[in-house]
Design a protein around this motif. Structure first.
Motif, short mmCIF file in Angstrom:
data_model
loop_
_atom_site.label_atom_id
_atom_site.label_comp_id
_atom_site.label_asym_id
_atom_site.label_seq_id
_atom_site.Cartn_x
_atom_site.Cartn_y
_atom_site.Cartn_z
N ASP A 48 -13.88 24.53 8.79
CA ASP A 48 -12.45 24.46 9.12
C ASP A 48 -11.85 23.11 8.76
N LEU A 49 -12.62 22.04 9.01
CA LEU A 49 -12.11 20.71 8.71
C LEU A 49 -11.93 20.52 7.20
N TYR A 50 -12.91 20.95 6.42
CA TYR A 50 -12.79 20.82 4.97
C TYR A 50 -11.59 21.61 4.44
N GLU A 51 -11.34 22.77 5.02
CA GLU A 51 -10.19 23.56 4.59
C GLU A 51 -8.88 22.83 4.89
N ALA A 52 -8.77 22.25 6.08
CA ALA A 52 -7.56 21.51 6.46
C ALA A 52 -7.37 20.30 5.55
N ARG A 53 -8.45 19.62 5.24
CA ARG A 53 -8.35 18.45 4.37
C ARG A 53 -7.94 18.85 2.95
N ARG A 54 -8.48 19.95 2.46
CA ARG A 54 -8.10 20.39 1.11
C ARG A 54 -6.61 20.69 1.03
N MET A 55 -6.06 21.29 2.08
CA MET A 55 -4.63 21.62 2.09
C MET A 55 -3.77 20.36 2.03
N ASP A 111 -10.86 5.70 4.94
CA ASP A 111 -9.76 4.84 4.48
C ASP A 111 -9.34 5.18 3.06
N PHE A 112 -10.32 5.53 2.21
CA PHE A 112 -10.03 5.87 0.82
C PHE A 112 -9.13 7.10 0.73
N HIS A 113 -9.50 8.15 1.44
CA HIS A 113 -8.72 9.39 1.37
C HIS A 113 -7.37 9.24 2.06
N PHE A 114 -7.33 8.46 3.15
CA PHE A 114 -6.04 8.26 3.82
C PHE A 114 -5.07 7.48 2.93
N GLY A 161 -9.37 19.93 -9.28
CA GLY A 161 -10.72 20.48 -9.46
C GLY A 161 -11.78 19.57 -8.85
N ILE A 162 -11.59 18.26 -9.01
CA ILE A 162 -12.54 17.30 -8.42
C ILE A 162 -12.49 17.37 -6.90
N LEU A 163 -11.27 17.46 -6.35
CA LEU A 163 -11.13 17.53 -4.89
C LEU A 163 -11.77 18.80 -4.34
N GLU A 164 -11.58 19.91 -5.03
CA GLU A 164 -12.16 21.17 -4.58
C GLU A 164 -13.69 21.07 -4.51
N GLN A 165 -14.27 20.43 -5.51
CA GLN A 165 -15.72 20.24 -5.52
C GLN A 165 -16.13 19.24 -4.44
N HIS A 166 -15.31 18.22 -4.27
CA HIS A 166 -15.62 17.13 -3.33
C HIS A 166 -15.63 17.62 -1.88
N LEU A 167 -14.73 18.54 -1.55
CA LEU A 167 -14.59 19.01 -0.17
C LEU A 167 -15.12 20.43 0.02
#
Length: 298
Positions: free
Chosen positions: A158-165, A209-212, A273-279
């Motif tokens: 669930d967390l990965y899904e929220a982050r991807r959005m 911190d990087f993603h934020f 595409g990178i984010l999808e793979q990353h999360l």
């Protein structure tokens, strides 16, 4: 009346360290241990007493050795931490011990245990516990204490899904509007490259911190606040994932650099595409977490 004199008379003066004290009778001479040896005796006695006391506490209350080590480490608390408000110090301490796995999921943390370890009253401990409960680090159970929550497979999904959005929206905005990337992202990547791979706690702090920084780059305050609200869960899930599969560190580093490159070129499709793979949840990690509810294979 004069006092008797002579060899049989009592000597009423005594010399101590070269000084004469009238009126003191001479004590019989005896060999005494050196100052160093006395310190050794005292140290051995204290260590023996402490060990006996801890074994009793461990038997009586079921404390773990890592809990003891967490308490001992408080003696080396950084000065900047000691300068914080008491409830903030308690919150940061308990949170770090949970993230580091010293207070393990499914175990109880008592108010008295923390107040004694930190040398504070129970009031700031109680306040910190309520904050930790709101961030879903613990569950407060009446008459039982604070139960450290376990990260489940479904929570990770669930967390990965929220982050991807949220993060995919930020990527689209950055690429379509050609928003300059904050220099902070490259600085954090350099710090991650220098961080020892075994320092999981430091790595997940920098990773957050990087993603934020990427999300904040679009300038949407509400979106940034929403993303920050995921911070506590994000840290626990990330810590669990890395601890379960340390080989992820090398892949995460590679994906971070690739994401920076794609965003610098404003290549939306490549960055997404990178984010999808990353999360993407890793089945090897999910299979080791409780209450696994894995997505169906495509």
């Amino acid at each position: 009346m004069r006092r008797p004199t002579g060899q049989n008379s009592m000597n009423h003066s005594r010399q101590v360290h070269g000084l004469t004290f009238p009126g003191a009778s001479r004590a019989p001479q005896r060999t005494r241990p050196s100052l160093l040896m006395r310190h050794v005796y005292v140290a051995n006695f204290l260590m023996s007493t402490a060990n006996s006391a801890w074994h009793h506490v461990e038997k009586e209350y079921g404390f773990r050795d890592d809990t003891l080590m967490a308490m001992i480490e408080l003696q080396d608390e950084p000065a900047e931490e000691r300068g914080r408000p008491t409830r903030e110090r308690v919150y940061l301490y308990v949170r770090e011990q949970i993230l580091r796995g010293r207070f393990v999921g499914g175990s109880f943390v008592e108010e008295e245990q923390i107040s004694s370890a930190l040398g504070v009253s129970r009031t700031p401990v109680r306040e910190a516990f309520h904050r930790l409960e709101a961030e879903r680090f613990i569950d407060l159970l009446p008459r039982r204490g604070a139960l450290v929550r376990q990260v489940t497979a479904q929570e990770l999904i669930d967390l990965y899904e929220a982050r991807r959005m949220i993060e995919s929206h930020a990527i689209s905005r950055i690429c379509r509007e050609e928003i300059p990337l904050p220099a902070e992202m490259s600085t954090i990547l350099a710090q991650l490259d220098e961080r020892p791979e075994g320092d999981y706690f430091g790595r997940i702090e920098l990773n957050r911190d990087f993603h934020f920084a990427m999300v904040a780059a679009v300038g949407n305050v509400v979106l940034s606040e929403l993303y920050q609200s995921l911070g506590a869960r994000q840290q626990r899930v990330a810590m669990t994932a890395i601890s379960t599969d340390p080989s992820r560190i090398a892949r995460i580093r590679k994906e971070h650099h690739a994401l920076i490159e794609a965003l610098s070129e404003y290549d939306e499709a490549k960055a997404l595409g990178i984010l999808e793979q990353h999360l993407r949840p890793i089945m090897g990690v999910l299979s080791q977490l409780p209450n696994r509810t894995a997505p169906e294979s495509p």
